[in-house]
Design a protein around this motif. Sequence first.
Motif, PDB file in Angstrom:
ATOM      1  N   THR A  81     -69.191  44.236   0.571  1.00  0.00           N
ATOM      2  CA  THR A  81     -68.228  44.829  -0.348  1.00  0.00           C
ATOM      3  C   THR A  81     -68.882  46.074  -0.950  1.00  0.00           C
ATOM      4  O   THR A  81     -70.066  46.050  -1.291  1.00  0.00           O
ATOM      5  CB  THR A  81     -67.906  43.826  -1.478  1.00  0.00           C
ATOM      6  OG1 THR A  81     -67.390  42.627  -0.893  1.00  0.00           O
ATOM      7  CG2 THR A  81     -66.902  44.389  -2.470  1.00  0.00           C
TER       8      THR A  81
ATOM      9  N   TRP B 274     -62.495  42.826  -0.371  1.00  0.00           N
ATOM     10  CA  TRP B 274     -63.516  41.928  -0.912  1.00  0.00           C
ATOM     11  C   TRP B 274     -64.423  41.384   0.193  1.00  0.00           C
ATOM     12  O   TRP B 274     -64.377  41.816   1.323  1.00  0.00           O
ATOM     13  CB  TRP B 274     -62.838  40.808  -1.703  1.00  0.00           C
ATOM     14  CG  TRP B 274     -62.407  41.259  -3.077  1.00  0.00           C
ATOM     15  CD1 TRP B 274     -62.464  42.528  -3.580  1.00  0.00           C
ATOM     16  CD2 TRP B 274     -61.849  40.442  -4.099  1.00  0.00           C
ATOM     17  NE1 TRP B 274     -61.982  42.541  -4.865  1.00  0.00           N
ATOM     18  CE2 TRP B 274     -61.596  41.289  -5.211  1.00  0.00           C
ATOM     19  CE3 TRP B 274     -61.537  39.089  -4.200  1.00  0.00           C
ATOM     20  CZ2 TRP B 274     -61.052  40.794  -6.405  1.00  0.00           C
ATOM     21  CZ3 TRP B 274     -60.989  38.606  -5.385  1.00  0.00           C
ATOM     22  CH2 TRP B 274     -60.755  39.456  -6.478  1.00  0.00           C
TER      23      TRP B 274
ATOM     24  N   ILE C  16     -59.623  34.126  -0.081  1.00  0.00           N
ATOM     25  CA  ILE C  16     -60.626  35.201   0.014  1.00  0.00           C
ATOM     26  C   ILE C  16     -61.927  34.603   0.554  1.00  0.00           C
ATOM     27  O   ILE C  16     -62.010  33.412   0.822  1.00  0.00           O
ATOM     28  CB  ILE C  16     -60.879  35.881  -1.348  1.00  0.00           C
ATOM     29  CG1 ILE C  16     -61.462  34.881  -2.343  1.00  0.00           C
ATOM     30  CG2 ILE C  16     -59.598  36.520  -1.885  1.00  0.00           C
ATOM     31  CD1 ILE C  16     -62.051  35.529  -3.587  1.00  0.00           C
ATOM     32  N   ASP C  17     -62.952  35.437   0.659  1.00  0.00           N
ATOM     33  CA  ASP C  17     -64.294  35.004   1.067  1.00  0.00           C
ATOM     34  C   ASP C  17     -64.297  34.283   2.415  1.00  0.00           C
ATOM     35  O   ASP C  17     -64.824  33.158   2.548  1.00  0.00           O
ATOM     36  CB  ASP C  17     -64.931  34.112  -0.013  1.00  0.00           C
ATOM     37  CG  ASP C  17     -65.253  34.878  -1.284  1.00  0.00           C
ATOM     38  OD1 ASP C  17     -64.946  36.095  -1.350  1.00  0.00           O
ATOM     39  OD2 ASP C  17     -65.796  34.272  -2.216  1.00  0.00           O
TER      40      ASP C  17
ATOM     41  N   THR D 179     -70.700  36.873 -10.785  1.00  0.00           N
ATOM     42  CA  THR D 179     -70.518  36.253  -9.470  1.00  0.00           C
ATOM     43  C   THR D 179     -71.863  36.015  -8.793  1.00  0.00           C
ATOM     44  O   THR D 179     -72.871  36.609  -9.159  1.00  0.00           O
ATOM     45  CB  THR D 179     -69.687  37.154  -8.535  1.00  0.00           C
ATOM     46  OG1 THR D 179     -70.421  38.368  -8.307  1.00  0.00           O
ATOM     47  CG2 THR D 179     -68.322  37.478  -9.117  1.00  0.00           C
TER      48      THR D 179
ATOM     49  N   HIS E  16     -76.395  38.671  -3.810  1.00  0.00           N
ATOM     50  CA  HIS E  16     -76.371  39.895  -4.616  1.00  0.00           C
ATOM     51  C   HIS E  16     -76.775  39.576  -6.055  1.00  0.00           C
ATOM     52  O   HIS E  16     -76.687  38.433  -6.500  1.00  0.00           O
ATOM     53  CB  HIS E  16     -74.998  40.608  -4.551  1.00  0.00           C
ATOM     54  CG  HIS E  16     -73.853  39.805  -5.111  1.00  0.00           C
ATOM     55  ND1 HIS E  16     -72.623  39.704  -4.474  1.00  0.00           N
ATOM     56  CD2 HIS E  16     -73.709  39.084  -6.249  1.00  0.00           C
ATOM     57  CE1 HIS E  16     -71.812  38.969  -5.199  1.00  0.00           C
ATOM     58  NE2 HIS E  16     -72.442  38.580  -6.279  1.00  0.00           N
TER      59      HIS E  16
HETATM   60  O1  FUB Z   1     -66.588  41.107  -4.494  1.00  0.00           O
HETATM   61  C1  FUB Z   1     -65.408  40.541  -4.980  1.00  0.00           C
HETATM   62  C2  FUB Z   1     -65.561  39.045  -5.139  1.00  0.00           C
HETATM   63  O2  FUB Z   1     -66.642  38.753  -6.001  1.00  0.00           O
HETATM   64  C3  FUB Z   1     -65.881  38.277  -3.884  1.00  0.00           C
HETATM   65  O3  FUB Z   1     -64.804  38.073  -3.026  1.00  0.00           O
HETATM   66  C4  FUB Z   1     -66.449  37.028  -4.445  1.00  0.00           C
HETATM   67  O4  FUB Z   1     -67.158  36.257  -3.529  1.00  0.00           O
HETATM   68  C5  FUB Z   1     -67.292  37.559  -5.574  1.00  0.00           C
HETATM   69  O5  FUB Z   1     -68.587  37.861  -5.163  1.00  0.00           O
END
Ligand code: FUB
Length: 305
Positions: A47, A95, A151-152, A256, A273
Amino acid sequence: MQYKKHIAAALLSCAAYSAHAAEPIVQRFNADPSPHVFADKVYVYATDDQSNSGTYWDSTVWRAYSSADLTSWQDHGSFLSVDVFKWAAKDAKAWAPEMAERNGKYYFYAPVGGDKIGVAVADNPLGPFKDAIGAPLIDKALDANAGDEPIDPMVFIDNTGETYLYFGTRVPKVVRLNPDMRSLAGPILDVKITNFPASDNKKKYGEAPFVHKKHGQYYFTFSTGWPGQIVYATGKHPMGPFEYQEVILDYLDISTNHQAIIEFNGQSWFFYHDNLLPGGGSHKRSITYAPLHYGKDGKIKPVSK
Ligand code: FUB
């Protein structure tokens, strides 16, 4: 552009535990590492926090880096944007991405706008990519049990060839993929995690599902929330159930936490991260990594910041 990560040599010789001084792989804000080894190089897809507003994760592009030694990193720039998906809303946020290779094709799984996952395909790890379907692979509005926030994405290809896509916040999801890597081979199911410690009500699934196989078992790692610890559970099947084990990486001072694990040069590596660069924070994160070690009992040793 080349970057040096001087800590790598020291990490390579580090014998037993995962204590280390975290340094960003590059001097640029990136998050949600998706590392992969292709032809003796590590590629990290990410990202792009550098181009977001600083108040939200509203970047619309993904970033890629590669390294042959985890020390010098080549910046491949913003190699893909949400525009590759014609069905994406304008300015849909880009994302945590995922990449998978199968039969010489590279499949990029991309959460688009928080409610859809697309897949793009290319003949090499850096593209050019094109939309593999012309429609989302997962769409919250259309797919039963896609959950509140698909997501993810994370793809795990077992040594049997069976392929699984994991995704989701708050409730982890899994669905089998067909060998074409762009169609679902069954229903979307919830991943069951058992034995969360009753003494800690913060220990629950938040986001960032990741599965790898080692020592004949499946390890399911994830973040516990916002902020989150990275914890792991183990199981005998890639679809679970998984039994909660322990914390790998404790809370960071950002909202996060997002991890991935690879094998490279005979060593396991834990990518995540953190807030590592001046001006950083919850929306301006930096990617780093540490060696990951296992005990003789197969338990993962904690990684300290
Ligand atoms: O980077 C955006 C969101 O923050 C991600 O989809 C999540 O995993 C979190 O790290």
